[in-house]
Design a protein around this motif. Structure first.
Motif, PDB file in Angstrom:
ATOM      1  N   ASP A   1       1.072  -1.326   0.074  1.00 43.38           N
ATOM      2  CA  ASP A   1      -0.010  -0.102  -0.055  1.00 43.38           C
ATOM      3  C   ASP A   1       0.944   1.074   0.082  1.00 43.38           C
ATOM      4  OD1 ASP A   1      -2.357  -1.304  -0.124  1.00 43.38           O
ATOM      5  OD2 ASP A   1      -2.585  -1.325   2.117  1.00 43.38           O
ATOM      6  N   SER A   2       2.056   1.016   0.645  1.00 43.73           N
ATOM      7  CA  SER A   2       3.146   2.333   0.446  1.00 43.73           C
ATOM      8  C   SER A   2       3.728   2.658  -0.786  1.00 43.73           C
ATOM      9  CB  SER A   2       4.063   2.058   1.451  1.00 43.73           C
ATOM     10  OG  SER A   2       3.416   2.080   2.953  1.00 43.73           O
ATOM     11  N   MET A   3       3.415   1.882  -1.546  1.00 39.29           N
ATOM     12  CA  MET A   3       3.978   2.103  -3.202  1.00 39.29           C
ATOM     13  C   MET A   3       3.099   2.784  -4.080  1.00 39.29           C
ATOM     14  SD  MET A   3       5.175  -2.131  -4.025  1.00 39.29           S
ATOM     15  CE  MET A   3       6.462  -2.742  -2.597  1.00 39.29           C
ATOM     16  N   THR A   4       3.648   3.619  -5.038  1.00 35.73           N
ATOM     17  CA  THR A   4       2.923   4.074  -5.861  1.00 35.73           C
ATOM     18  C   THR A   4       2.239   2.977  -7.040  1.00 35.73           C
ATOM     19  OG1 THR A   4       4.737   4.267  -7.549  1.00 35.73           O
ATOM     20  CG2 THR A   4       4.230   6.189  -5.844  1.00 35.73           C
ATOM     21  N   ARG A   5       1.246   3.461  -7.698  1.00 35.79           N
ATOM     22  CA  ARG A   5       0.624   2.494  -8.764  1.00 35.79           C
ATOM     23  C   ARG A   5       1.926   2.076  -9.832  1.00 35.79           C
ATOM     24  NH1 ARG A   5      -4.588   3.867 -11.956  1.00 35.79           N
ATOM     25  NH2 ARG A   5      -5.247   3.621  -9.774  1.00 35.79           N
ATOM     26  N   ALA A   6       2.585   2.940 -10.107  1.00 41.65           N
ATOM     27  CA  ALA A   6       3.783   2.570 -11.035  1.00 41.65           C
ATOM     28  C   ALA A   6       4.934   1.506 -10.383  1.00 41.65           C
ATOM     29  CB  ALA A   6       4.597   3.762 -11.531  1.00 41.65           C
ATOM     30  N   GLU A   7       5.205   1.577  -9.105  1.00 41.66           N
ATOM     31  CA  GLU A   7       5.961   0.963  -8.405  1.00 41.66           C
ATOM     32  C   GLU A   7       5.204  -0.647  -8.171  1.00 41.66           C
ATOM     33  OE1 GLU A   7       8.383   3.989  -5.675  1.00 41.66           O
ATOM     34  OE2 GLU A   7       6.588   3.181  -4.847  1.00 41.66           O
ATOM     35  N   ARG A   8       3.954  -0.764  -7.934  1.00 42.69           N
ATOM     36  CA  ARG A   8       3.335  -1.883  -7.730  1.00 42.69           C
ATOM     37  C   ARG A   8       3.211  -2.747  -9.102  1.00 42.69           C
ATOM     38  NH1 ARG A   8      -0.146   1.190  -4.257  1.00 42.69           N
ATOM     39  NH2 ARG A   8      -1.786   1.362  -5.925  1.00 42.69           N
ATOM     40  N   ARG A   9       2.978  -1.914 -10.178  1.00 41.43           N
ATOM     41  CA  ARG A   9       3.131  -2.470 -11.742  1.00 41.43           C
ATOM     42  C   ARG A   9       4.484  -3.062 -12.102  1.00 41.43           C
ATOM     43  NH1 ARG A   9      -1.865   0.575 -14.538  1.00 41.43           N
ATOM     44  NH2 ARG A   9      -3.540  -0.119 -13.280  1.00 41.43           N
ATOM     45  N   ARG A  10       5.387  -2.247 -11.844  1.00 39.98           N
ATOM     46  CA  ARG A  10       6.878  -2.265 -12.303  1.00 39.98           C
ATOM     47  C   ARG A  10       7.739  -2.291 -11.107  1.00 39.98           C
ATOM     48  NH1 ARG A  10       8.235   2.359 -15.611  1.00 39.98           N
ATOM     49  NH2 ARG A  10      10.126   0.844 -16.169  1.00 39.98           N
ATOM     50  N   PRO A  11       7.798  -3.461 -10.257  1.00 35.83           N
ATOM     51  CA  PRO A  11       8.789  -3.155  -9.126  1.00 35.83           C
ATOM     52  C   PRO A  11      10.195  -3.236  -9.609  1.00 35.83           C
ATOM     53  CG  PRO A  11       7.887  -5.538  -9.421  1.00 35.83           C
ATOM     54  CD  PRO A  11       7.175  -4.741 -10.490  1.00 35.83           C
ATOM     55  N   GLU A  12      10.507  -3.621 -10.854  1.00 39.98           N
ATOM     56  CA  GLU A  12      11.854  -3.345 -11.147  1.00 39.98           C
ATOM     57  C   GLU A  12      12.638  -2.012 -11.046  1.00 39.98           C
ATOM     58  OE1 GLU A  12       9.777  -3.047 -14.841  1.00 39.98           O
ATOM     59  OE2 GLU A  12       9.599  -4.378 -13.008  1.00 39.98           O
ATOM     60  N   ILE A  13      11.707  -1.126 -10.785  1.00 39.28           N
ATOM     61  CA  ILE A  13      12.122   0.538 -10.720  1.00 39.28           C
ATOM     62  C   ILE A  13      12.317   0.739  -9.383  1.00 39.28           C
ATOM     63  CG2 ILE A  13      10.780   1.015 -12.649  1.00 39.28           C
ATOM     64  CD1 ILE A  13       8.594   2.544 -11.055  1.00 39.28           C
ATOM     65  N   LEU A  14      12.174  -0.133  -8.364  1.00 41.06           N
ATOM     66  CA  LEU A  14      12.426   0.127  -6.972  1.00 41.06           C
ATOM     67  C   LEU A  14      14.011   0.217  -6.560  1.00 41.06           C
ATOM     68  CD1 LEU A  14       9.559  -1.981  -5.462  1.00 41.06           C
ATOM     69  CD2 LEU A  14       9.599   0.571  -5.674  1.00 41.06           C
ATOM     70  N   ASN A  15      14.392   1.159  -6.704  1.00 45.30           N
ATOM     71  CA  ASN A  15      15.820   1.402  -6.185  1.00 45.30           C
ATOM     72  C   ASN A  15      15.991   1.607  -4.623  1.00 45.30           C
ATOM     73  OD1 ASN A  15      15.291   4.266  -5.618  1.00 45.30           O
ATOM     74  ND2 ASN A  15      15.720   4.965  -7.731  1.00 45.30           N
TER      75      ASN A  15
ATOM     76  N   LEU B   1      10.250  -9.037   0.801  1.00 49.19           N
ATOM     77  CA  LEU B   1       8.954  -9.251   0.166  1.00 49.19           C
ATOM     78  C   LEU B   1       9.098  -9.331  -1.274  1.00 49.19           C
ATOM     79  CD1 LEU B   1       5.718  -9.081  -0.379  1.00 49.19           C
ATOM     80  CD2 LEU B   1       5.960  -6.654  -0.013  1.00 49.19           C
ATOM     81  N   LEU B   2       9.836  -8.435  -1.800  1.00 49.72           N
ATOM     82  CA  LEU B   2      10.249  -8.227  -3.315  1.00 49.72           C
ATOM     83  C   LEU B   2      10.912  -9.748  -3.712  1.00 49.72           C
ATOM     84  CD1 LEU B   2      11.280  -4.768  -3.678  1.00 49.72           C
ATOM     85  CD2 LEU B   2       9.320  -5.457  -4.325  1.00 49.72           C
ATOM     86  N   LYS B   3      11.895 -10.012  -3.089  1.00 48.96           N
ATOM     87  CA  LYS B   3      12.293 -11.503  -3.374  1.00 48.96           C
ATOM     88  C   LYS B   3      11.357 -12.745  -3.558  1.00 48.96           C
ATOM     89  CE  LYS B   3      16.211 -14.568  -2.563  1.00 48.96           C
ATOM     90  NZ  LYS B   3      15.188 -15.745  -2.825  1.00 48.96           N
ATOM     91  N   GLN B   4      10.368 -12.606  -2.607  1.00 47.21           N
ATOM     92  CA  GLN B   4       9.674 -13.583  -2.268  1.00 47.21           C
ATOM     93  C   GLN B   4       8.451 -13.473  -3.645  1.00 47.21           C
ATOM     94  OE1 GLN B   4       7.915 -12.845   1.471  1.00 47.21           O
ATOM     95  NE2 GLN B   4       9.248 -14.220   2.614  1.00 47.21           N
TER      96      GLN B   4
END
Length: 448
Positions: A377-391, A412-415
């Motif tokens: 829930d703390s992510m933006t919509r773009a981050e939820r749809r494209r987690p690869e941008i999470l630096n 969480l991202l690894k799982q």
């Protein structure tokens, strides 16, 4: 409940399978270990003897020892005998052809009668019935208030007569049911700390003025062999038609579930596995045998999911998974659906390989799902749809916003990535016409 027994049985049958070709001596040695496992699980000694005698007779035959997979054949024989001991097939609570149906819940204090009465009423409502609850436990402090509070949460009426004895309350129950157009009367009877003459005489007097169609004995699975003794004592005086086994989500050894039906000849009809009013379900001997042997109870899990999940949302998620187009938004929706099924511990118990998965209970609980949801829930919509941008900076912001740590966000991202890889592998195996292996190897054991 069956974790310790399941782990021991899994170890025994895995040991058989590693031997490959079996001899009669191998089977007898394994059955001795099964005997110790059952006795250690507080199973009645008469039940243990009945199971082992039947298994020994069938498991050392030529058809088993010379089969292509003798260890799985032995496992199948054990499974069949467990099912037979627990009654063979599911038996429902029967309703009278001419309403109202009268159902008595009897038992000792502390067994869960009052809560089970409310749970049963809720189950009846879900089946299209209109139950009336009768508060006839006038001895236990606040018993009437407890039933009224539970009934209020279900929007159901409760009949009682202040200051009256249980016999008088029972005498007016049918008239009240007809006045309110109720087709089932569920009577919460009084209990005692132990079986005594006064309790039995009172129940017999109540049955004289309000004859029951079903008399269900509520017993606490946590009491082990005491549950069997209580059932025998009631059966000697009161014509029981079924048993409700409560607290099946506890940490008891499970012997009562395996012993009650065989010793009393009274079928277990319902089991309670939680405090919530929806935590009551029919007792399926075959499904219970699967769980005891570590094969889970996927059928019950599917039925609960079908009754709980939002169909349209589930179909949408399934389509995205099939298309290998699974994002953190779909993952969050899946978590919300899973939380509706109840505690994670119950879900783990229903999955194949239950004993091994049970070890995860200390690592994964319902609070972990809340934390995962907070992270997403703390992510933006773009981050939820494209987690690869999470630096790194984005991950620090998400951790602060969700009240978690960067390590938890990374985990969480690894799982999530591991889950996506597994789904792709499943998709590839499905295209090749293959299936996932079941516990004990060999794709499960053959059906009879």
């Amino acid at each position: 409940m069956f974790e310790a027994l399941t782990e021991k049985l899994e170890g025994i049958f895995k040991g058989l399978r590693r031997k490959g070709h079996l001899t009669a001596g191998d089977v007898q040695l394994a059955l001795r270990e099964v005997r110790l496992a059952l006795l250690g699980a507080d199973v009645n000694f008469r039940v243990v003897k009945a199971i082992l005698d039947a298994v020994a007779e069938k498991a050392v035959g030529r058809e088993v020892l010379e089969s292509l997979s003798p260890a799985q054949e032995v496992l199948r024989v054990v499974r069949d005998e467990l099912i037979a001991v627990m009654g063979g097939s599911m038996e429902r609570v029967t309703l009278a052809s001419q309403p109202p149906t009268v159902i008595y819940l009897v038992g000792l204090q502390g067994s869960g009668k009052t809560t089970s009465a409310a749970k049963l009423a809720r189950m009846l409502v879900s089946q299209g019935h209109r139950p009336l609850l009768v508060a006839a436990d006038v001895y236990r402090p606040a018993a009437v208030d407890q039933l009224q509070a539970l009934a209020a949460s279900l929007n159901l009426p409760v009949y009682t007569v202040p200051g009256a004895d249980p016999v008088r309350i029972a005498g007016g129950a049918v008239a009240e049911a007809k006045r309110l157009a109720r087709d089932v009367v569920v009577v919460d009877t009084a209990g005692r700390l132990h079986v005594d003459e006064a309790l039995m005489a009172e129940l017999e007097a109540m049955a004289g003025v309000l004859p029951p169609h079903e008399t269900l004995l509520v017993v606490d699975a946590m009491t082990g062999q005491d549950a069997v003794r209580v059932a025998e004592a009631f059966q000697a005086r009161i014509p029981l038609t079924g048993i409700v086994l409560t607290k099946m989500d506890g940490d008891a050894r499970g012997g009562a579930a395996l012993s009650l039906r065989y010793v009393t000849r009274v079928p277990i009809k319902l089991v309670g596995s939680g405090e919530k009013l929806d935590a009551l379900e029919p007792f399926y001997p075959d499904r219970m045998a699967w769980r005891i042997l570590g094969m889970g109870d996927v059928q019950t899990l599917i039925e609960q999911a079908e009754a709980t999940f939002d169909r349209e949302e589930s179909e949408r998620l399934a389509a995205r998974i099939q298309e290998a187009d699974f994002t953190l938004e779909e993952f969050r929706s899946m978590l919300l659906q899973v939380r509706k099924l109840g505690p994670l511990s119950r879900i783990l118990e229903m999955l194949p390989g239950g004993a091994g998965l049970g070890k995860l209970k200390g690592q994964v609980d319902d609070r972990s799902l809340v934390r995962v949801q907070a992270i997403i829930d703390s992510m933006t919509r773009a981050e939820r749809r494209r987690p690869e941008i999470l630096n790194a900076s984005r991950r620090r912001r998400i951790a602060m916003g969700s009240g978690t740590s960067v390590q938890e966000v990374n985990r969480l991202l690894k799982q999530f990535e591991d889950m996506k890889k597994m789904m792709k592998q499943m998709k590839q195996m499905e295209k090749k016409g293959r299936r996932w292996p079941l516990p004990f190897g060999g794709g499960g054991f053959p059906e009879p």
